[in-house]
Design an enzyme around this catalytic site. Sequence first.
Site, PDB file in Angstrom:
ATOM      1  N   GLN A   1     -14.452   2.612   1.014  1.00 30.09           N
ATOM      2  CA  GLN A   1     -13.757   2.060  -0.149  1.00 30.09           C
ATOM      3  C   GLN A   1     -13.475   3.203  -1.103  1.00 30.09           C
ATOM      4  O   GLN A   1     -14.384   3.957  -1.473  1.00 30.09           O
ATOM      5  CB  GLN A   1     -14.607   0.990  -0.847  1.00 30.09           C
ATOM      6  CG  GLN A   1     -13.867   0.343  -2.014  1.00 30.09           C
ATOM      7  CD  GLN A   1     -14.627  -0.793  -2.682  1.00 30.09           C
ATOM      8  OE1 GLN A   1     -15.749  -1.131  -2.280  1.00 30.09           O
ATOM      9  NE2 GLN A   1     -14.017  -1.385  -3.695  1.00 30.09           N
TER      10      GLN A   1
ATOM     11  N   VAL B   1     -10.967   2.742  -3.839  1.00 30.98           N
ATOM     12  CA  VAL B   1     -10.586   2.209  -5.148  1.00 30.98           C
ATOM     13  C   VAL B   1     -11.546   1.064  -5.468  1.00 30.98           C
ATOM     14  O   VAL B   1     -11.639   0.094  -4.700  1.00 30.98           O
ATOM     15  CB  VAL B   1      -9.126   1.707  -5.157  1.00 30.98           C
ATOM     16  CG1 VAL B   1      -8.776   1.144  -6.537  1.00 30.98           C
ATOM     17  CG2 VAL B   1      -8.158   2.825  -4.769  1.00 30.98           C
TER      18      VAL B   1
ATOM     19  N   HIS C   1      -6.918  -5.886   2.284  1.00 27.28           N
ATOM     20  CA  HIS C   1      -5.798  -5.293   3.025  1.00 27.28           C
ATOM     21  C   HIS C   1      -5.211  -6.369   3.945  1.00 27.28           C
ATOM     22  O   HIS C   1      -5.951  -7.009   4.699  1.00 27.28           O
ATOM     23  CB  HIS C   1      -6.285  -4.145   3.915  1.00 27.28           C
ATOM     24  CG  HIS C   1      -6.829  -2.954   3.176  1.00 27.28           C
ATOM     25  ND1 HIS C   1      -6.083  -1.813   2.948  1.00 27.28           N
ATOM     26  CD2 HIS C   1      -8.059  -2.723   2.643  1.00 27.28           C
ATOM     27  CE1 HIS C   1      -6.836  -0.916   2.306  1.00 27.28           C
ATOM     28  NE2 HIS C   1      -8.039  -1.446   2.108  1.00 27.28           N
TER      29      HIS C   1
ATOM     30  N   HIS D   1     -10.130  -5.409  -3.207  1.00 27.61           N
ATOM     31  CA  HIS D   1      -8.797  -5.611  -2.629  1.00 27.61           C
ATOM     32  C   HIS D   1      -8.912  -6.029  -1.181  1.00 27.61           C
ATOM     33  O   HIS D   1      -9.787  -5.567  -0.457  1.00 27.61           O
ATOM     34  CB  HIS D   1      -7.924  -4.364  -2.771  1.00 27.61           C
ATOM     35  CG  HIS D   1      -8.573  -3.085  -2.341  1.00 27.61           C
ATOM     36  ND1 HIS D   1      -9.510  -2.425  -3.114  1.00 27.61           N
ATOM     37  CD2 HIS D   1      -8.448  -2.350  -1.219  1.00 27.61           C
ATOM     38  CE1 HIS D   1      -9.914  -1.329  -2.496  1.00 27.61           C
ATOM     39  NE2 HIS D   1      -9.299  -1.264  -1.325  1.00 27.61           N
TER      40      HIS D   1
ATOM     41  N   ASP E   1       0.848  -1.188   0.000  1.00 25.02           N
ATOM     42  CA  ASP E   1       0.000   0.000   0.000  1.00 25.02           C
ATOM     43  C   ASP E   1       0.886   1.242   0.000  1.00 25.02           C
ATOM     44  O   ASP E   1       1.878   1.320   0.727  1.00 25.02           O
ATOM     45  CB  ASP E   1      -0.924  -0.008   1.228  1.00 25.02           C
ATOM     46  CG  ASP E   1      -2.074   0.966   1.082  1.00 25.02           C
ATOM     47  OD1 ASP E   1      -3.233   0.520   1.002  1.00 25.02           O
ATOM     48  OD2 ASP E   1      -1.807   2.196   1.039  1.00 25.02           O
TER      49      ASP E   1
ATOM     50  N   ASN F   1     -12.853  -3.230   2.539  1.00 23.87           N
ATOM     51  CA  ASN F   1     -13.825  -2.142   2.602  1.00 23.87           C
ATOM     52  C   ASN F   1     -14.750  -2.272   1.398  1.00 23.87           C
ATOM     53  O   ASN F   1     -14.291  -2.369   0.258  1.00 23.87           O
ATOM     54  CB  ASN F   1     -13.103  -0.782   2.583  1.00 23.87           C
ATOM     55  CG  ASN F   1     -12.254  -0.589   3.827  1.00 23.87           C
ATOM     56  OD1 ASN F   1     -12.661  -0.959   4.928  1.00 23.87           O
ATOM     57  ND2 ASN F   1     -11.071  -0.025   3.656  1.00 23.87           N
TER      58      ASN F   1
HETATM   59  P1  AMP Z   1      -9.748   1.324   0.254  1.00 22.61           P
HETATM   60  O1  AMP Z   1      -9.928   2.587   1.053  1.00 22.61           O
HETATM   61  O2  AMP Z   1     -10.121   0.090   1.013  1.00 22.61           O
HETATM   62  O3  AMP Z   1     -10.418   1.431  -1.099  1.00 22.61           O
HETATM   63  O4  AMP Z   1      -8.187   1.178   0.034  1.00 22.61           O
HETATM   64  C1  AMP Z   1      -7.516   1.688  -1.059  1.00 22.61           C
HETATM   65  C2  AMP Z   1      -6.048   1.629  -0.698  1.00 22.61           C
HETATM   66  O5  AMP Z   1      -5.293   1.781  -1.871  1.00 22.61           O
HETATM   67  C3  AMP Z   1      -5.598   2.724   0.276  1.00 22.61           C
HETATM   68  O6  AMP Z   1      -5.063   2.130   1.434  1.00 22.61           O
HETATM   69  C4  AMP Z   1      -4.554   3.489  -0.538  1.00 22.61           C
HETATM   70  O7  AMP Z   1      -3.470   3.941   0.248  1.00 22.61           O
HETATM   71  C5  AMP Z   1      -4.113   2.453  -1.551  1.00 22.61           C
HETATM   72  N1  AMP Z   1      -3.583   2.967  -2.803  1.00 22.61           N
HETATM   73  C6  AMP Z   1      -4.100   3.951  -3.583  1.00 22.61           C
HETATM   74  N2  AMP Z   1      -3.344   4.131  -4.678  1.00 22.61           N
HETATM   75  C7  AMP Z   1      -2.326   3.236  -4.588  1.00 22.61           C
HETATM   76  C8  AMP Z   1      -1.199   2.927  -5.405  1.00 22.61           C
HETATM   77  N3  AMP Z   1      -0.966   3.581  -6.562  1.00 22.61           N
HETATM   78  N4  AMP Z   1      -0.355   1.956  -5.006  1.00 22.61           N
HETATM   79  C9  AMP Z   1      -0.572   1.289  -3.841  1.00 22.61           C
HETATM   80  N5  AMP Z   1      -1.607   1.528  -3.029  1.00 22.61           N
HETATM   81  C10 AMP Z   1      -2.471   2.492  -3.384  1.00 22.61           C
END
Ligand code: AMP
Length: 117
Positions: A97, A99, A105, A103, A33, A90
């Site tokens: 959430q 992205v 974590h 995924h 992350d 999430n």
């Molecule tokens: P979520 O809030 O569960 O959607 O988590 C998305 C996660 O993606 C967050 O913890 C971000 O820090 C991580 N994230 C966003 N962009 C990138 C990236 N380019 N490379 C690695 N992690 C990322």
Amino acid sequence: MSYDDNNIFAKILRKEIPADVVHEDEHCLAFRDIQPQAPTHVLVIPKQPIAKLADATPEDRQVLGHLMWAAGEIARKEGIAEDGFRIAINNGGRANQTVFHLHVHVMGGRDFTWPPG
Ligand code: AMP
């Protein structure tokens, strides 16, 4: 929700943007992350385009199981399995959430509290 091919994890899967990859196989990719919330913080994503957990279909069951296996395997390789670690998914807005490519974590290297925030 429909899947948006332009989300950041889709770009990572297509190798259009770099990631610090720790594991890759036919079903998933795992990378660190970019804003770690623990000393070890890895994201495990399916290669299949699934926006969020609640969008998964019966056909996705094998890949969902694979993600769980990969999370445990990564925890072992990262050396956090015995001390204890947390996995989190999430799903949607109220869970923050951000992205919309499914995924998992995988976090470890510190103590976690319950209930989570
Ligand atoms: P979520 O809030 O569960 O959607 O988590 C998305 C996660 O993606 C967050 O913890 C971000 O820090 C991580 N994230 C966003 N962009 C990138 C990236 N380019 N490379 C690695 N992690 C990322």
